[in-house]
Write a protein that holds these residues in place. Structure first.
Motif, mmCIF file in Angstrom:
data_model
loop_
_atom_site.group_PDB
_atom_site.id
_atom_site.type_symbol
_atom_site.label_atom_id
_atom_site.label_comp_id
_atom_site.label_asym_id
_atom_site.label_seq_id
_atom_site.Cartn_x
_atom_site.Cartn_y
_atom_site.Cartn_z
ATOM 1 N N UNK A 14 0.741 -1.304 0.094
ATOM 2 C CA UNK A 14 -0.033 0.059 -0.001
ATOM 3 C C UNK A 14 0.976 1.191 -0.111
ATOM 4 N N UNK A 15 1.930 1.330 0.739
ATOM 5 C CA UNK A 15 2.797 2.405 0.737
ATOM 6 C C UNK A 15 3.530 2.635 -0.566
ATOM 7 N N UNK A 16 3.933 1.716 -1.166
ATOM 8 C CA UNK A 16 4.558 1.637 -2.390
ATOM 9 C C UNK A 16 3.712 2.112 -3.580
ATOM 10 N N UNK A 17 2.535 1.504 -3.694
ATOM 11 C CA UNK A 17 1.676 1.896 -4.662
ATOM 12 C C UNK A 17 0.290 2.473 -4.033
ATOM 13 N N UNK A 18 0.577 3.317 -3.384
ATOM 14 C CA UNK A 18 -0.457 4.335 -2.664
ATOM 15 C C UNK A 18 -1.386 5.011 -3.735
ATOM 16 N N UNK A 19 -0.949 5.408 -4.762
ATOM 17 C CA UNK A 19 -1.410 6.478 -5.732
ATOM 18 C C UNK A 19 -2.715 5.441 -6.496
ATOM 19 N N UNK A 20 -2.302 4.293 -6.702
ATOM 20 C CA UNK A 20 -3.394 3.186 -7.369
ATOM 21 C C UNK A 20 -4.537 2.947 -6.380
ATOM 22 N N UNK A 21 -4.098 2.569 -4.996
ATOM 23 C CA UNK A 21 -5.239 2.627 -4.128
ATOM 24 C C UNK A 21 -6.190 3.715 -3.766
ATOM 25 N N UNK A 22 -5.465 4.892 -3.862
ATOM 26 C CA UNK A 22 -6.304 5.965 -3.891
ATOM 27 C C UNK A 22 -7.316 6.272 -5.021
ATOM 28 N N UNK A 23 -6.877 5.856 -6.262
ATOM 29 C CA UNK A 23 -7.509 5.832 -7.436
ATOM 30 C C UNK A 23 -8.677 4.614 -7.619
ATOM 31 N N UNK A 24 -8.531 3.615 -6.713
ATOM 32 C CA UNK A 24 -9.615 2.609 -6.494
ATOM 33 C C UNK A 24 -10.619 2.882 -5.606
ATOM 34 N N UNK A 25 -10.348 3.807 -4.473
ATOM 35 C CA UNK A 25 -11.332 4.218 -3.564
ATOM 36 C C UNK A 25 -12.842 4.734 -4.166
ATOM 37 N N UNK A 26 -12.938 5.444 -4.800
ATOM 38 C CA UNK A 26 -14.225 5.836 -5.463
ATOM 39 C C UNK A 26 -15.037 4.531 -6.159
ATOM 40 N N UNK A 27 -14.153 3.675 -6.773
ATOM 41 C CA UNK A 27 -14.980 2.483 -7.218
ATOM 42 C C UNK A 27 -15.332 1.619 -6.225
ATOM 43 N N UNK A 28 -14.600 1.478 -5.177
ATOM 44 C CA UNK A 28 -14.815 0.775 -3.916
ATOM 45 C C UNK A 28 -16.155 1.333 -3.153
ATOM 46 N N UNK A 29 -16.117 2.448 -2.991
ATOM 47 C CA UNK A 29 -17.078 3.113 -2.205
ATOM 48 C C UNK A 29 -18.534 2.998 -3.006
ATOM 49 N N UNK A 30 -18.216 3.235 -4.344
ATOM 50 C CA UNK A 30 -19.541 2.811 -5.123
ATOM 51 C C UNK A 30 -20.139 1.591 -4.745
ATOM 52 N N UNK A 31 -19.375 0.485 -5.106
ATOM 53 C CA UNK A 31 -19.885 -0.589 -4.921
ATOM 54 C C UNK A 31 -20.539 -1.110 -3.357
ATOM 55 N N UNK A 37 -24.570 -2.710 0.395
ATOM 56 C CA UNK A 37 -25.468 -2.179 1.487
ATOM 57 C C UNK A 37 -26.825 -2.625 1.018
ATOM 58 N N UNK A 38 -27.194 -2.403 -0.596
ATOM 59 C CA UNK A 38 -28.588 -2.792 -0.950
ATOM 60 C C UNK A 38 -28.964 -4.297 -0.684
ATOM 61 N N UNK A 39 -28.116 -5.056 -0.671
ATOM 62 C CA UNK A 39 -28.327 -6.419 -0.500
ATOM 63 C C UNK A 39 -28.975 -6.811 0.658
ATOM 64 N N UNK A 40 -28.864 -6.038 1.592
ATOM 65 C CA UNK A 40 -29.505 -6.307 3.074
ATOM 66 C C UNK A 40 -31.238 -5.987 3.061
ATOM 67 N N UNK A 41 -31.376 -5.263 1.834
ATOM 68 C CA UNK A 41 -32.920 -5.048 1.527
ATOM 69 C C UNK A 41 -33.560 -6.299 1.095
#
Length: 306
Positions: A14-31, A37-41
């Motif tokens: 994560x420390x070495x490739x932190x820009x890639x992990x930051x770029x992945x955050x919006x996608x992770x949050x979206x899912x 979360x809607x699966x609980x419904x």
């Protein structure tokens, strides 16, 4: 010990490739927000859900809504229509972007290639309402289709109102709108193929067609299998907008699918539990198909999603 070393390795990565992990955050949050979360419904599929009582206080009814679905006189018809359209989508629509990508890759003039790509991408940005409107206009009594028929002395027909034509119109509109957009992933995969492989093939006397057939296509197979498995997961989800906007009262017998049936009998009548039960049924079928074909893929080619 292994757990500790794995944790250290993850932290280091994560420390070495932190820009890639930051770029992945919006996608992770979206899912997380819109998928997990809607699966609980899904629990309301087993309740007589009331918007006033909520999920916690609504009456538990077990598999009642599934029984209603399976015992419905329309179930066999809508299930058959869904399977047929799903099969046509996988068998005919899915391979088209592959073929387009292979042929586009052979276009050497950059300007011509970009022009063709742009023309193929544009329909993807049109809504299904517009696509269906164009289809109804083309196949109307005064549209292009009947105008051409008139040139050959044939009687005009309302193709959009004919049962035998609906499924092929569904396929053709699907190809027109999304085939060009689907080439993006395949062209990206082709661009990553080592140029030295093609150079060796040229030295051996391989023609352009043989290079495409024996180099490009085989090296695309892993990408094709992954996208095929992802499409199988949505086998029962044919696109409500696509089908609904093409349907007419005279084509319900061949075009009415699970999604349109749920919209009429579940959403419009506020039967949210029933609609959720049907959606859960679709998801289970898709999940089973992905499991089966992922195992087949691993045995045949050593690939797969996991």
């Amino acid at each position: 010990m292994n757990t500790a070393s794995s944790s250290k390795g993850l932290v280091h990565n994560v420390r070495r490739h932190w820009p890639l992990y930051v770029m992945a955050i919006p996608g992770i949050v979206f899912f997380i927000i819109f998928k997990f979360i809607p699966m609980g419904g899904s629990i309301i599929a087993f309740q007589e859900y009331s918007v006033f009582k909520g999920m916690l206080e609504s009456t538990w009814v077990g598999f009642k809504h599934f029984e209603i679905l399976f015992k419905s006189p329309d179930f066999y018809r809508i299930f058959t229509n869904t399977l047929i359209l799903g099969f046509l989508k996988i068998a005919i629509v899915f391979p088209v972007p592959i073929a387009l990508a292979l042929f586009l890759n052979e276009v050497r003039l950059a300007l011509l290639k970009k022009t063709i790509q742009t023309a193929l991408y544009i329909p993807h940005f049109l809504s299904w309402v517009i696509i269906a409107g164009i289809a109804f206009d083309v196949f109307s009594l005064s549209g292009m289709f009947n105008t051409i028929r008139d040139w050959f002395g044939m009687e005009p027909i309302l193709l959009m109102q004919q049962e035998e034509s609906f499924r092929w119109i569904y396929v053709l509109t699907g190809i027109w709108r999304d085939a060009g957009w689907g080439t993006i992933v395949y062209l990206a995969a082709i661009s990553s193929i080592d140029a030295q492989v093609y150079e060796a093939a040229v030295i051996d006397g391989a023609s352009r067609f043989k290079q495409m057939l024996h180099i490009t296509l085989p090296l695309l197979i892993p990408t094709i299998l992954v996208l095929f498995l992802l499409d199988l997961g949505n086998f029962m989800e044919l696109g409500f907008d696509h089908v609904y906007n093409l349907l007419t009262p005279m084509t319900y017998s061949v075009g009415d699918i699970i999604d349109t049936y749920v919209f009429r009998t579940g959403i419009q009548e506020a039967r949210y539990s029933f609609a959720t039960a049907v959606g859960l049924f679709q998801a289970i079928i898709g999940f089973i198909l992905v499991l089966i074909f992922n195992r087949i893929s691993k045995k045949v080619s050593g690939g797969g999603l996991w």
